[in-house]
Design a protein around this motif. Sequence first.
Motif, PDB file in Angstrom:
ATOM      1  N   ASP A 189     -39.645   2.809   1.299  1.00 24.48           N
ATOM      2  CA  ASP A 189     -40.829   3.267   2.250  1.00 24.48           C
ATOM      3  C   ASP A 189     -40.015   2.881   3.605  1.00 24.48           C
ATOM      4  O   ASP A 189     -40.166   1.711   4.151  1.00 24.48           O
ATOM      5  N   PRO A 190     -39.291   3.736   4.337  1.00 24.49           N
ATOM      6  CA  PRO A 190     -38.328   3.313   5.228  1.00 24.49           C
ATOM      7  C   PRO A 190     -38.959   2.805   6.512  1.00 24.49           C
ATOM      8  O   PRO A 190     -38.457   1.986   7.061  1.00 24.49           O
ATOM      9  N   ASN A 191     -40.333   3.328   6.801  1.00 24.51           N
ATOM     10  CA  ASN A 191     -40.884   2.950   7.902  1.00 24.51           C
ATOM     11  C   ASN A 191     -41.922   1.805   7.650  1.00 24.51           C
ATOM     12  O   ASN A 191     -42.624   1.585   8.550  1.00 24.51           O
ATOM     13  N   CYS A 192     -41.944   1.457   6.412  1.00 28.70           N
ATOM     14  CA  CYS A 192     -43.263   0.920   5.989  1.00 28.70           C
ATOM     15  C   CYS A 192     -44.544   1.133   6.479  1.00 28.70           C
ATOM     16  O   CYS A 192     -45.468   0.242   7.042  1.00 28.70           O
ATOM     17  N   LEU A 193     -45.010   2.458   6.158  1.00 28.43           N
ATOM     18  CA  LEU A 193     -46.221   2.947   6.785  1.00 28.43           C
ATOM     19  C   LEU A 193     -47.007   3.496   5.725  1.00 28.43           C
ATOM     20  O   LEU A 193     -48.230   3.932   5.929  1.00 28.43           O
ATOM     21  N   SER A 194     -46.573   3.149   4.269  1.00 30.57           N
ATOM     22  CA  SER A 194     -47.551   3.897   3.272  1.00 30.57           C
ATOM     23  C   SER A 194     -48.805   2.879   3.143  1.00 30.57           C
ATOM     24  O   SER A 194     -49.648   3.323   2.204  1.00 30.57           O
TER      25      SER A 194
END
Length: 186
Positions: A137-142
Amino acid sequence: SKRNIILFLVNPIPHIATMVAVAMAPPLQATALDSSESSNAAAVAETVSGILAYSHWPAGTGPINLCLIGASRQNGRIVDRTLLNGRQMTVRRLSGNLLPANHGCDAIYVGSVSAAERNRLIAQVTGQAIVTVIENDPNCLSGMMFCLQMRGGSLTFDLNFDAVSRSRVRVDPRVLALARRTGTAR
């Protein structure tokens, strides 16, 4: 890198420093793909174990039940063990990509799942005493609390502060300081 040294020196707890050193260390130069994947899996196991060791659930000090969800090449070394804080961690691989009723999970590690499955998982755990860790989750926005990333051959983890604040699990501030914080979950 300078960031790695700063993270290592700022942390007064040796166990967390060890966890970060393992997570941030450059991988061994492997001659075979399996060796590289194995060292990545070992770093994931140590990082997840360290995060869970410094998390505090509202209900007691019994074993921590970690449930593995979705396919993953990185979670193969996450096994039952005694954590740094002396608590037992038991690991269960769930057959589906969702949590069953009465799952008994104190933490979940999410590998590869569809966006719809991930969103259903987040809906299932929001507001509960469950630590959530996801890979890729590259941007850790999940909406998961911790997001593991392989960056430049090293394992790092990011923190979704919004997800941590909604959880009923307290995470030691020193672990939170080691993670890169992201914005509000979308």
